[in-house]
Every structure is written in C-alpha cells, then in structure tokens.
Design a protein around this motif. Structure first.
Motif, PDB file in Angstrom:
ATOM      1  N   ARG A 235     -43.455 -49.140  26.192  1.00 51.81           N
ATOM      2  CA  ARG A 235     -43.425 -48.054  25.208  1.00 51.81           C
ATOM      3  C   ARG A 235     -44.381 -48.373  24.067  1.00 51.81           C
ATOM      4  NH1 ARG A 235     -37.303 -48.492  24.987  1.00 51.81           N
ATOM      5  NH2 ARG A 235     -36.565 -47.384  26.838  1.00 51.81           N
ATOM      6  N   SER A 236     -45.128 -47.354  23.634  1.00 50.32           N
ATOM      7  CA  SER A 236     -46.033 -47.531  22.497  1.00 50.32           C
ATOM      8  C   SER A 236     -45.970 -46.300  21.606  1.00 50.32           C
ATOM      9  CB  SER A 236     -47.466 -47.768  22.983  1.00 50.32           C
ATOM     10  OG  SER A 236     -47.907 -46.687  23.781  1.00 50.32           O
ATOM     11  N   PRO A 237     -45.998 -46.488  20.276  1.00 47.40           N
ATOM     12  CA  PRO A 237     -45.898 -45.357  19.342  1.00 47.40           C
ATOM     13  C   PRO A 237     -47.093 -44.417  19.431  1.00 47.40           C
ATOM     14  CG  PRO A 237     -45.332 -47.427  18.259  1.00 47.40           C
ATOM     15  CD  PRO A 237     -45.944 -47.785  19.579  1.00 47.40           C
ATOM     16  N   GLY A 238     -46.793 -43.120  19.418  1.00 42.87           N
ATOM     17  CA  GLY A 238     -47.848 -42.112  19.443  1.00 42.87           C
ATOM     18  C   GLY A 238     -48.032 -41.515  20.824  1.00 42.87           C
ATOM     19  N   GLY A 239     -48.443 -40.254  20.860  1.00 41.35           N
ATOM     20  CA  GLY A 239     -48.666 -39.573  22.126  1.00 41.35           C
ATOM     21  C   GLY A 239     -50.057 -39.831  22.664  1.00 41.35           C
ATOM     22  N   PRO A 240     -50.432 -39.133  23.734  1.00 37.16           N
ATOM     23  CA  PRO A 240     -51.792 -39.275  24.280  1.00 37.16           C
ATOM     24  C   PRO A 240     -52.840 -38.943  23.219  1.00 37.16           C
ATOM     25  CG  PRO A 240     -50.378 -38.056  25.795  1.00 37.16           C
ATOM     26  CD  PRO A 240     -49.610 -38.188  24.519  1.00 37.16           C
ATOM     27  N   VAL A 241     -53.969 -39.624  23.283  1.00 37.92           N
ATOM     28  CA  VAL A 241     -55.035 -39.418  22.305  1.00 37.92           C
ATOM     29  C   VAL A 241     -55.728 -38.082  22.582  1.00 37.92           C
ATOM     30  CG1 VAL A 241     -57.122 -40.380  21.293  1.00 37.92           C
ATOM     31  CG2 VAL A 241     -55.383 -41.900  22.247  1.00 37.92           C
ATOM     32  N   TYR A 242     -55.852 -37.246  21.539  1.00 38.56           N
ATOM     33  CA  TYR A 242     -56.535 -35.956  21.697  1.00 38.56           C
ATOM     34  C   TYR A 242     -57.956 -36.182  22.218  1.00 38.56           C
ATOM     35  CZ  TYR A 242     -58.542 -31.409  20.595  1.00 38.56           C
ATOM     36  OH  TYR A 242     -59.171 -30.196  20.693  1.00 38.56           O
ATOM     37  N   PRO A 243     -58.425 -35.409  23.202  1.00 37.95           N
ATOM     38  CA  PRO A 243     -57.828 -34.185  23.755  1.00 37.95           C
ATOM     39  C   PRO A 243     -56.978 -34.404  25.001  1.00 37.95           C
ATOM     40  CG  PRO A 243     -60.059 -34.386  24.551  1.00 37.95           C
ATOM     41  CD  PRO A 243     -59.812 -35.603  23.687  1.00 37.95           C
ATOM     42  N   LEU A 244     -56.618 -35.665  25.302  1.00 39.80           N
ATOM     43  CA  LEU A 244     -55.821 -35.930  26.497  1.00 39.80           C
ATOM     44  C   LEU A 244     -54.407 -35.377  26.341  1.00 39.80           C
ATOM     45  CD1 LEU A 244     -56.804 -39.624  27.331  1.00 39.80           C
ATOM     46  CD2 LEU A 244     -57.841 -37.507  28.146  1.00 39.80           C
ATOM     47  N   THR A 245     -53.800 -35.023  27.459  1.00 39.06           N
ATOM     48  CA  THR A 245     -52.419 -34.555  27.477  1.00 39.06           C
ATOM     49  C   THR A 245     -51.606 -35.473  28.378  1.00 39.06           C
ATOM     50  OG1 THR A 245     -52.730 -33.109  29.401  1.00 39.06           O
ATOM     51  CG2 THR A 245     -53.224 -32.175  27.220  1.00 39.06           C
ATOM     52  N   LEU A 246     -50.294 -35.288  28.358  1.00 45.94           N
ATOM     53  CA  LEU A 246     -49.421 -36.080  29.216  1.00 45.94           C
ATOM     54  C   LEU A 246     -49.751 -35.829  30.688  1.00 45.94           C
ATOM     55  CD1 LEU A 246     -47.141 -38.104  28.743  1.00 45.94           C
ATOM     56  CD2 LEU A 246     -45.506 -36.237  29.008  1.00 45.94           C
ATOM     57  N   ASP A 247     -50.088 -34.601  31.016  1.00 38.26           N
ATOM     58  CA  ASP A 247     -50.449 -34.276  32.404  1.00 38.26           C
ATOM     59  C   ASP A 247     -51.723 -35.009  32.826  1.00 38.26           C
ATOM     60  OD1 ASP A 247     -48.277 -32.648  32.825  1.00 38.26           O
ATOM     61  OD2 ASP A 247     -49.322 -30.802  32.272  1.00 38.26           O
ATOM     62  N   ASP A 248     -52.657 -35.193  31.885  1.00 37.97           N
ATOM     63  CA  ASP A 248     -53.876 -35.946  32.198  1.00 37.97           C
ATOM     64  C   ASP A 248     -53.532 -37.381  32.591  1.00 37.97           C
ATOM     65  OD1 ASP A 248     -55.660 -33.849  31.686  1.00 37.97           O
ATOM     66  OD2 ASP A 248     -55.685 -34.292  29.543  1.00 37.97           O
ATOM     67  N   LEU A 249     -52.593 -37.988  31.850  1.00 34.17           N
ATOM     68  CA  LEU A 249     -52.190 -39.356  32.159  1.00 34.17           C
ATOM     69  C   LEU A 249     -51.473 -39.419  33.503  1.00 34.17           C
ATOM     70  CD1 LEU A 249     -50.890 -40.621  28.684  1.00 34.17           C
ATOM     71  CD2 LEU A 249     -53.165 -40.849  29.680  1.00 34.17           C
ATOM     72  N   LYS A 250     -50.608 -38.442  33.757  1.00 42.62           N
ATOM     73  CA  LYS A 250     -49.865 -38.432  35.018  1.00 42.62           C
ATOM     74  C   LYS A 250     -50.790 -38.297  36.223  1.00 42.62           C
ATOM     75  CE  LYS A 250     -45.539 -36.540  33.175  1.00 42.62           C
ATOM     76  NZ  LYS A 250     -44.598 -35.389  33.182  1.00 42.62           N
ATOM     77  N   SER A 251     -51.917 -37.638  36.022  1.00 41.52           N
ATOM     78  CA  SER A 251     -52.859 -37.455  37.129  1.00 41.52           C
ATOM     79  C   SER A 251     -53.599 -38.745  37.467  1.00 41.52           C
ATOM     80  CB  SER A 251     -53.876 -36.369  36.779  1.00 41.52           C
ATOM     81  OG  SER A 251     -54.797 -36.837  35.792  1.00 41.52           O
ATOM     82  N   LEU A 252     -53.555 -39.727  36.556  1.00 41.85           N
ATOM     83  CA  LEU A 252     -54.245 -41.012  36.720  1.00 41.85           C
ATOM     84  C   LEU A 252     -55.753 -40.838  36.909  1.00 41.85           C
ATOM     85  CD1 LEU A 252     -51.723 -42.964  38.987  1.00 41.85           C
ATOM     86  CD2 LEU A 252     -52.005 -43.087  36.516  1.00 41.85           C
ATOM     87  N   SER A 253     -56.274 -39.757  36.356  1.00 44.09           N
ATOM     88  CA  SER A 253     -57.721 -39.537  36.430  1.00 44.09           C
ATOM     89  C   SER A 253     -58.270 -39.141  35.067  1.00 44.09           C
ATOM     90  CB  SER A 253     -58.037 -38.445  37.459  1.00 44.09           C
ATOM     91  OG  SER A 253     -57.372 -37.232  37.136  1.00 44.09           O
ATOM     92  N   PRO A 255     -60.099 -39.307  31.501  1.00 49.16           N
ATOM     93  CA  PRO A 255     -61.262 -40.056  31.002  1.00 49.16           C
ATOM     94  C   PRO A 255     -60.831 -41.085  29.967  1.00 49.16           C
ATOM     95  CG  PRO A 255     -61.172 -37.874  30.009  1.00 49.16           C
ATOM     96  CD  PRO A 255     -60.115 -37.899  31.079  1.00 49.16           C
ATOM     97  N   SER A 256     -61.672 -42.067  29.735  1.00 47.01           N
ATOM     98  CA  SER A 256     -61.344 -43.121  28.782  1.00 47.01           C
ATOM     99  C   SER A 256     -61.565 -42.622  27.360  1.00 47.01           C
ATOM    100  CB  SER A 256     -62.213 -44.354  29.045  1.00 47.01           C
ATOM    101  OG  SER A 256     -61.911 -45.381  28.129  1.00 47.01           O
ATOM    102  N   VAL A 257     -60.469 -42.420  26.634  1.00 40.45           N
ATOM    103  CA  VAL A 257     -60.518 -41.995  25.233  1.00 40.45           C
ATOM    104  C   VAL A 257     -59.609 -42.930  24.446  1.00 40.45           C
ATOM    105  CG1 VAL A 257     -60.101 -40.130  23.595  1.00 40.45           C
ATOM    106  CG2 VAL A 257     -60.872 -39.592  25.913  1.00 40.45           C
ATOM    107  N   SER A 258     -60.129 -43.530  23.384  1.00 41.27           N
ATOM    108  CA  SER A 258     -59.342 -44.501  22.631  1.00 41.27           C
ATOM    109  C   SER A 258     -59.065 -44.018  21.217  1.00 41.27           C
ATOM    110  CB  SER A 258     -60.067 -45.847  22.566  1.00 41.27           C
ATOM    111  OG  SER A 258     -59.337 -46.767  21.775  1.00 41.27           O
ATOM    112  N   ARG A 259     -57.816 -44.205  20.777  1.00 38.22           N
ATOM    113  CA  ARG A 259     -57.461 -43.907  19.391  1.00 38.22           C
ATOM    114  C   ARG A 259     -58.068 -44.960  18.464  1.00 38.22           C
ATOM    115  NH1 ARG A 259     -52.453 -43.158  20.097  1.00 38.22           N
ATOM    116  NH2 ARG A 259     -52.216 -40.952  19.595  1.00 38.22           N
ATOM    117  N   ASN A 260     -58.241 -46.168  18.974  1.00 41.04           N
ATOM    118  CA  ASN A 260     -58.742 -47.285  18.168  1.00 41.04           C
ATOM    119  C   ASN A 260     -59.935 -47.933  18.881  1.00 41.04           C
ATOM    120  OD1 ASN A 260     -56.382 -47.145  16.287  1.00 41.04           O
ATOM    121  ND2 ASN A 260     -55.259 -47.802  18.106  1.00 41.04           N
TER     122      ASN A 260
END
Length: 386
Positions: A235-253, A255-260
């Motif tokens: 578990r990590s604080p914060g949701g997916p980094v914009y513009p990614l969505t939870l569905d993007d993560l679930k698809s495992l495809s 793109p690499s977008v970093s909050r930091n």
C-alpha cells in the motif's frame, strides 16, 4: 462623503468605500478632472503602489512549492548522511566525489539543496533530506516504510524502516527476502541458485514503486508491506499519477509516469528500480509462473496492490472454491502455462485422450477456459477473472 480616487493596491482598493456604504454613508467620487489632477500630483506614489501590486500579483501566480521543493525545517548541510551519499555515488558510478564543489552544483541543479529566502543559507530541501538525510523521519514521518509479516503462528513480526530512502529500500528488500520469502536452492541448471517462492523481481518492483511514486504531501500515511502465506499486499499513499487511471494500472500496460521523477532518477541510477516498462512486464508474466495477475484497488486514499502466492489463494481469487481437486489442478496448470494443447495436457498428467478431453471440456463449460483454433491446432487458454 466625497473621495478622490481608489487605492492602486488591489488588496485594499474599494474596501474603504464599501465600509462607509455598509454603514449608511453615501459616497461619491470627485469629478473626473479633479481625479486626473490627483493622479498627476501623486504620480510617484501611485507608481510605487502599482509596482507593489504587480509584484503581489506575480507572487500570487507562482505555483505553491511542495514540501519536497522547499528547505527542510531545521535542516542544514550537516543533516546529510555521508553513508547514503557515498552509497549513491558508488552504485551510480558518479564522476564526482562528496564533499566537493561538483557535488554541490549537482545537488543544486537537481533541487536537493536550495538557498533559504530569509537567511540566504544553503540548506537541504525536503527531497534532499528524504533521499540522503540522516534521520528524515524526524521531520517527515511519512517517509517511514512499515512491514508486517504474519505466518499465522504467534504474533506477527512488525518492523518500521526509517532513514534515507536510498538506504531504506535495500533494507526492506533484504528483510523481506530473509523473513518473508521461502528460499530454496535450485540445482537443476548445474549450479546452486537461490530461488524464492514468489518472483523476487516482481516484489522488488512493487516495493520500489511504492517508494518512488507515492504522494509525499500526504503526511498522515506511510508505505506499508504485508506478507502472509497466501498473499503479499503493498500500500502506498495517493492514487495513480495523472493522467493514469486505476484501469490503466490493471491493464499492466500503462506508460511510465512518475509523481516524483527525481526520486525515480536516483533509484534508476542506483539500479534499484527497473527500466521503463520492465516492471509491468514482469507482473504480466506472473500467470506463466503459476501466480495470478496482481489486483489493483484504492483503499482509503491508498493505492493497494495484492499478489497471490499460493494455490489456495489463487483458486479463491479465480472463483475455484467449488471445483474438485482434479478441476483445480487442471485450471492451475493451464494458468501456469498460459495456453496448452490437449496432447500437452494428456502427457503432463498421463491421461488418455478421452479423459483429457473431458477434463478440458468441463472447464470450458464452466467459463474458466476458452478454446482457440480448430482441430489439432486447438489450444486452451485460462480466463483471468480477477
């Protein structure tokens, strides 16, 4: 009551007039020609106020800096950890040493140090302290990484990992590898190789992602790793980094977008984080190794990733609780292989043609496996519904 002109400072302009009118006093401005004279007679004063107003507007328009970008409260250059910086320099093959003018220049360019606006003293930023500070957890409690290992017998083992992030991540991985994963020696390749009961590279990437991509402005929550015999939860604080969505993560495809991105850069240089896209690809290959795809969800503002690590958990997540042991065995074999032919299945379990056909047809009828192709080219593919 008559007034000459409005104050040129937008912060207080019209406030006096409004106050008088709110208290029942009628207010009117001087005639236009007198207002022009007032502006001429007080041109220097009005110019100064206009410049002040412009500066105030610029300051208001400046984006607010996060806790990572401003000097860390109470920190100074001696707050850096020599051990942490030296580890980074060695593992990243840096061309400069510490302390040195080259290091200071590099640190300033990357935003790890900054001049304090009030004292003009060079101080570490929040980012610099979190990555390289002696005890970042004193100022930034959210930088702690909590690990809980529960094997169901006795009290769970709980440990908090603090210190600079460049030392924290390797410590977490070593602890989990030693305490949380069952290790065996694989001699099949002719040489002794240490093997874990869950792909270590996937766990490393999940933990690294939590450290790299979490939202450090959420001060009341820490990263958390939980392990028991059936599953691993990160578990990590914060949701997916914009513009990614939870569905993007679930698809495992995704793109690499970093909050930091600067933390990402440091970890990449130290070989503590996978190259872009490699981590997702490792997760995508889990079914071929006998594990289900990870489950992504939001839980009270935390991004939660769950990995199954046993056949019983895999069966539960796939909705196989009501299947016979024979059916579970068939499904898990297909899941591990990705796709199989009837001949491969029959040879693996020593079955006759009709028995193999029946067992595969049963899973197709239950909607757990689907067929692709025709005749001898037919393959059976597991359907992942989790």
């Amino acid at each position: 009551m008559y007034i000459g002109v409005e104050d040129p400072n937008p912060k207080i302009a019209t406030l006096g007039k409004q106050y008088l009118e709110d208290h029942g006093i009628e207010v009117e401005f001087f005639p236009a020609h007198l207002q022009d004279q007032i502006w001429k007679d007080n041109a220097k004063f009005f110019k100064e106020k206009e410049l002040e107003a412009l500066q105030a507007k610029k300051e208001t328009a400046k984006p607010k800096k996060s806790i990572l970008q401003i000097p860390a409260p109470g920190a100074s250059i001696i707050s850096f950890s020599d051990e942490a910086i030296q580890k980074f320099l060695i593992q990243s093959n840096a061309t400069f040493i510490y302390p040195s003018q080259e290091f200071d220049q590099w640190a300033e360019e990357f935003g790890f140090i900054e001049e304090d606006e009030n004292t003009k003293e060079i101080k570490p930023t929040g980012l610099g302290i979190m990555l390289f500070g002696h005890q970042p957890e004193i100022t930034f409690h959210q930088s702690v990484f909590k690990v809980e290992i529960n094997f169901g017998s006795g009290k769970p083992e709980i440990k908090d990992f603090s210190g600079p992030l460049v030392l924290q991540l390797p410590a977490v991985i070593d602890f989990v590898k030693d305490k949380g994963l069952k290790l065996t020696m694989d001699k099949s390749s002719g040489k002794r190789e240490e093997m874990a009961d869950f792909p270590l590279e996937v766990l490393l990437e999940a933990v690294a992602n939590a450290v790299i991509h979490r939202d450090y402005t959420i001060e009341g929550a820490t990263n958390y790793l939980y392990l028991d015999p059936d599953k691993i939860v990160v578990r990590s604080p914060g949701g997916p980094v914009y513009p990614l969505t939870l569905d993007d993560l679930k698809s495992l495809s995704a793109p690499s977008v970093s909050r930091n991105p600067k933390i990402m850069y440091i970890f990449n240089q130290m070989k503590l984080a996978e190259q872009r896209g490699i981590g997702m690809r490792n997760m995508k290959e889990l079914p071929g190794k006998g594990f289900p795809l990870p489950d992504f969800r939001m839980n009270a503002g935390l991004l939660e990733v769950t990995f199954g690590r046993t056949k019983s958990y895999i069966a539960e997540k796939a909705g196989l609780e009501d299947l016979t042991e024979e059916e579970k065995e068939t499904f898990l074999f297909i899941q591990k292989k990705g796709k199989i032919t009837k001949v491969e299945f029959a040879e693996e379990f020593g079955l006759g043609d009709k028995t193999a056909q029946r067992r595969l047809a049963d899973l197709v009828a239950k909607g757990l496996v689907h067929m692709e192709g025709k005749g001898k080219a037919t393959v059976y593919v597991a359907i992942y519904g989790y």
